[in-house]
Write a protein that holds these residues in place. Structure first.
Motif, PDB file in Angstrom:
ATOM      1  N   ASN A  74     -25.250 -87.897  59.351  1.00  0.00           N
ATOM      2  CA  ASN A  74     -25.058 -88.789  60.356  1.00  0.00           C
ATOM      3  C   ASN A  74     -26.104 -88.702  61.198  1.00  0.00           C
ATOM      4  OD1 ASN A  74     -22.175 -88.610  59.563  1.00  0.00           O
ATOM      5  ND2 ASN A  74     -21.549 -87.096  61.288  1.00  0.00           N
ATOM      6  N   PHE A  75     -26.414 -90.223  61.483  1.00  0.00           N
ATOM      7  CA  PHE A  75     -27.627 -90.598  62.207  1.00  0.00           C
ATOM      8  C   PHE A  75     -27.237 -91.361  63.245  1.00  0.00           C
ATOM      9  CE2 PHE A  75     -31.296 -93.630  62.700  1.00  0.00           C
ATOM     10  CZ  PHE A  75     -32.209 -92.818  62.925  1.00  0.00           C
ATOM     11  N   LYS A  76     -27.495 -90.898  64.441  1.00  0.00           N
ATOM     12  CA  LYS A  76     -27.159 -91.492  65.732  1.00  0.00           C
ATOM     13  C   LYS A  76     -25.561 -91.634  65.855  1.00  0.00           C
ATOM     14  CE  LYS A  76     -29.695 -94.897  67.576  1.00  0.00           C
ATOM     15  NZ  LYS A  76     -30.449 -95.921  67.778  1.00  0.00           N
ATOM     16  N   GLY A  77     -24.647 -90.978  65.390  1.00  0.00           N
ATOM     17  CA  GLY A  77     -23.295 -90.683  65.581  1.00  0.00           C
ATOM     18  C   GLY A  77     -22.543 -91.518  64.357  1.00  0.00           C
ATOM     19  N   ARG A  78     -23.230 -92.049  63.596  1.00  0.00           N
ATOM     20  CA  ARG A  78     -22.602 -92.639  62.194  1.00  0.00           C
ATOM     21  C   ARG A  78     -23.183 -92.354  61.048  1.00  0.00           C
ATOM     22  NH1 ARG A  78     -24.012 -98.953  63.231  1.00  0.00           N
ATOM     23  NH2 ARG A  78     -22.867 -99.049  61.094  1.00  0.00           N
ATOM     24  N   LYS A  79     -22.510 -92.260  59.907  1.00  0.00           N
ATOM     25  CA  LYS A  79     -22.692 -92.011  58.722  1.00  0.00           C
ATOM     26  C   LYS A  79     -24.126 -92.611  58.315  1.00  0.00           C
ATOM     27  CE  LYS A  79     -18.672 -89.903  56.945  1.00  0.00           C
ATOM     28  NZ  LYS A  79     -17.544 -90.184  55.761  1.00  0.00           N
ATOM     29  N   LEU A  80     -24.893 -91.927  57.372  1.00  0.00           N
ATOM     30  CA  LEU A  80     -26.287 -92.823  56.974  1.00  0.00           C
ATOM     31  C   LEU A  80     -26.033 -94.036  56.344  1.00  0.00           C
ATOM     32  CD1 LEU A  80     -29.228 -92.751  57.545  1.00  0.00           C
ATOM     33  CD2 LEU A  80     -29.301 -91.245  55.428  1.00  0.00           C
ATOM     34  N   ASP A  81     -24.876 -93.749  55.342  1.00  0.00           N
ATOM     35  CA  ASP A  81     -24.594 -95.065  54.581  1.00  0.00           C
ATOM     36  C   ASP A  81     -23.909 -96.137  55.180  1.00  0.00           C
ATOM     37  OD1 ASP A  81     -22.136 -93.704  54.642  1.00  0.00           O
ATOM     38  OD2 ASP A  81     -22.125 -93.200  52.439  1.00  0.00           O
ATOM     39  N   GLU A  82     -23.433 -95.789  56.429  1.00  0.00           N
ATOM     40  CA  GLU A  82     -22.860 -96.977  56.944  1.00  0.00           C
ATOM     41  C   GLU A  82     -23.841 -98.127  57.644  1.00  0.00           C
ATOM     42  OE1 GLU A  82     -20.014 -95.304  60.089  1.00  0.00           O
ATOM     43  OE2 GLU A  82     -18.771 -94.620  58.435  1.00  0.00           O
ATOM     44  N   TRP A  83     -25.164 -97.613  57.903  1.00  0.00           N
ATOM     45  CA  TRP A  83     -26.071 -98.195  58.471  1.00  0.00           C
ATOM     46  C   TRP A  83     -26.559 -99.257  57.194  1.00  0.00           C
ATOM     47  CZ3 TRP A  83     -27.260 -98.441  63.460  1.00  0.00           C
ATOM     48  CH2 TRP A  83     -26.671 -97.052  64.288  1.00  0.00           C
ATOM     49  N   THR A  84     -26.948-100.384  57.448  1.00  0.00           N
ATOM     50  CA  THR A  84     -27.539-101.143  56.500  1.00  0.00           C
ATOM     51  C   THR A  84     -28.813-100.848  56.177  1.00  0.00           C
ATOM     52  OG1 THR A  84     -28.163-102.939  57.947  1.00  0.00           O
ATOM     53  CG2 THR A  84     -26.078-103.227  57.349  1.00  0.00           C
ATOM     54  N   ALA A  85     -29.542-101.070  54.976  1.00  0.00           N
ATOM     55  CA  ALA A  85     -30.990-100.887  54.492  1.00  0.00           C
ATOM     56  C   ALA A  85     -31.796-101.443  55.629  1.00  0.00           C
ATOM     57  CB  ALA A  85     -31.173-101.635  53.466  1.00  0.00           C
ATOM     58  N   THR A  86     -31.603-102.817  56.168  1.00  0.00           N
ATOM     59  CA  THR A  86     -32.337-103.286  57.310  1.00  0.00           C
ATOM     60  C   THR A  86     -32.400-102.411  58.601  1.00  0.00           C
ATOM     61  OG1 THR A  86     -32.055-105.488  56.693  1.00  0.00           O
ATOM     62  CG2 THR A  86     -32.869-105.217  58.732  1.00  0.00           C
ATOM     63  N   GLU A  87     -31.054-101.757  59.036  1.00  0.00           N
ATOM     64  CA  GLU A  87     -31.064-101.059  60.095  1.00  0.00           C
ATOM     65  C   GLU A  87     -31.822 -99.859  59.986  1.00  0.00           C
ATOM     66  OE1 GLU A  87     -26.646-102.529  61.965  1.00  0.00           O
ATOM     67  OE2 GLU A  87     -26.651-101.041  60.153  1.00  0.00           O
ATOM     68  N   ARG A  88     -31.546 -99.245  58.812  1.00  0.00           N
ATOM     69  CA  ARG A  88     -32.096 -98.091  58.465  1.00  0.00           C
ATOM     70  C   ARG A  88     -33.761 -98.057  58.412  1.00  0.00           C
ATOM     71  NH1 ARG A  88     -28.599 -96.844  54.266  1.00  0.00           N
ATOM     72  NH2 ARG A  88     -29.990 -97.493  52.564  1.00  0.00           N
ATOM     73  N   SER A  89     -34.305 -99.200  58.041  1.00  0.00           N
ATOM     74  CA  SER A  89     -35.682 -99.177  58.168  1.00  0.00           C
ATOM     75  C   SER A  89     -36.411 -99.386  59.416  1.00  0.00           C
ATOM     76  CB  SER A  89     -36.132-100.527  57.076  1.00  0.00           C
ATOM     77  OG  SER A  89     -35.382-101.656  57.707  1.00  0.00           O
ATOM     78  N   THR A  90     -35.518-100.040  60.415  1.00  0.00           N
ATOM     79  CA  THR A  90     -36.053-100.211  61.535  1.00  0.00           C
ATOM     80  C   THR A  90     -35.856 -98.831  62.633  1.00  0.00           C
ATOM     81  OG1 THR A  90     -33.968-101.223  62.480  1.00  0.00           O
ATOM     82  CG2 THR A  90     -35.699-102.543  61.608  1.00  0.00           C
ATOM     83  N   MET A  91     -35.038 -98.059  62.231  1.00  0.00           N
ATOM     84  CA  MET A  91     -34.819 -96.869  63.020  1.00  0.00           C
ATOM     85  C   MET A  91     -35.075 -95.464  62.328  1.00  0.00           C
ATOM     86  SD  MET A  91     -30.740 -97.559  64.385  1.00  0.00           S
ATOM     87  CE  MET A  91     -30.124 -97.532  62.666  1.00  0.00           C
ATOM     88  N   LEU A  92     -35.586 -95.714  61.117  1.00  0.00           N
ATOM     89  CA  LEU A  92     -35.974 -94.323  60.398  1.00  0.00           C
ATOM     90  C   LEU A  92     -37.239 -94.486  59.526  1.00  0.00           C
ATOM     91  CD1 LEU A  92     -33.103 -92.132  59.030  1.00  0.00           C
ATOM     92  CD2 LEU A  92     -35.489 -92.094  58.156  1.00  0.00           C
ATOM     93  N   GLN A  93     -38.406 -93.695  59.610  1.00  0.00           N
ATOM     94  CA  GLN A  93     -39.424 -94.231  58.812  1.00  0.00           C
ATOM     95  C   GLN A  93     -39.898 -93.015  58.241  1.00  0.00           C
ATOM     96  OE1 GLN A  93     -41.013 -96.978  57.851  1.00  0.00           O
ATOM     97  NE2 GLN A  93     -39.457 -98.383  58.610  1.00  0.00           N
TER      98      GLN A  93
END
Length: 318
Positions: A74-93
């Motif tokens: 869970n990343f920021k309260g949501r499952k990691l796979d619920e974030w889109t690839a675009t969202e993940r790339s801006t929040m997690l590097q």
């Protein structure tokens, strides 16, 4: 108490491997074998262990480069796979171990750093160019360096470029996978201080992976110790170094060289070899090499339990 930005619960990642060219049976490498931990907002969680214990596999799972076979992230309260690839790339590097192989040798530094900003259209061409020059200054380089290629920099400078690329989109969390292990000792200190100053400026969270306990102690707020894909101990850095409770942690700390020729350290010897992750021992994975092993250690796997405030250990001694 700080809120958790990342929560990992009982994640596993196993890789099937064939026993031979003509063999139909397959074995399984248990790279990550049931890990539960959390990363708090604004903290640095150090992750240590011997080579092959699953640290880099865990890093790839946390960034979404691979998916776990079991468990949840869970990343920021949501499952990691619920974030889109675009969202993940801006929040997690991620910052990788080798700064040269992680940078495209055919591209100029400015293009490498600005790639994510151009993909996400986060400004005009001039605004992106200005942002690149600002990032170069923030990591200790010169604005005009954006015209150079990676081979024109030293190893430490290339890692600064990699850090500039990682913070370009103002992420919340950066996974640092052995980011200073390929650098000279003097350069290591500079890069570590840079990471700390950037963290304070941007409020970042880090997962800092390393096999060097002295490096981890310099930058980490809490430290988690891994062995054969499992967590052995997790505590604040100060508490772990002052009061290591798991025998494996104690052995790792005893093996750290003391920078004083007048101090004679004891020879630390661990009996046996590291077991294969294809067939890890039953019970506690460390019991085959542990100087304090008991009969129960080979029969039952110890749970990661809290022995003191914010100090958890997976050991039958406790």
């Amino acid at each position: 108490m700080s809120e958790n930005i990342l929560e990992i619960k009982d994640i596993k990642r196993h890789y099937p491997v064939s026993n031979g060219l003509f063999s139909l049976s397959k074995a399984t490498v248990k790279a990550v074998n049931g890990i539960t931990l959390e990363v708090k907002k604004g903290e640095t969680l150090g992750l240590v262990g011997e080579s092959g214990c699953g640290k880099s596999t865990l890093a790839r799972l946390l960034t979404g480069l691979e998916k776990p076979d079991q468990g949840s992230i869970n990343f920021k309260g949501r499952k990691l796979d619920e974030w889109t690839a675009t969202e993940r790339s801006t929040m997690l590097q991620m910052v990788f171990q080798d700064p040269y192989s992680s940078l495209n040798p055919r591209q100029r530094i400015g293009k490498i750093i600005s790639e994510s900003m151009r993909i996400h259209k986060s400004g005009s061409k001039d605004e992106i160019q200005q942002r690149v020059e600002e990032l170069l200054v923030q990591v200790g380089l010169r604005p005009e360096h954006h015209k150079r290629y990676p081979h024109e920099f030293s190893g430490g400078q290339r890692q600064r470029v990699a850090i500039a690329r990682a913070i370009a989109m103002n992420p919340d969390l950066i996974i640092c996978d052995e980011p200073v292990s390929a650098l000279d000792v003097s350069v290591q200190a500079q890069v570590l201080n840079l990471l700390k100053s950037i963290q304070q400026e941007f409020g970042l969270s880090y997962v800092f992976i390393s096999h060097d306990l002295s490096v981890v102690s310099h930058i980490s707020d809490r430290v988690a110790v891994m062995y054969l894909g499992q967590l052995m101990e997790i505590a604040t850095a100060e508490e772990l170094y002052r009061n290591p409770q798991h025998p494996y942690t104690q052995i790792l700390l005893d093996a750290v060289p003391v920078p004083d020729p007048a101090v004679q350290g004891e020879d630390v010897v661990i009996s046996g070899d590291i077991p294969s992750p294809i067939s890890p021992p039953s019970g506690c994975p460390f019991h085959t090499r542990c100087p304090k092993a008991m009969e129960i250690c080979s029969q039952a796997q110890p749970e990661l339990k809290e022995t003191e405030d914010d100090h958890r250990v997976a050991c039958h001694l406790y």
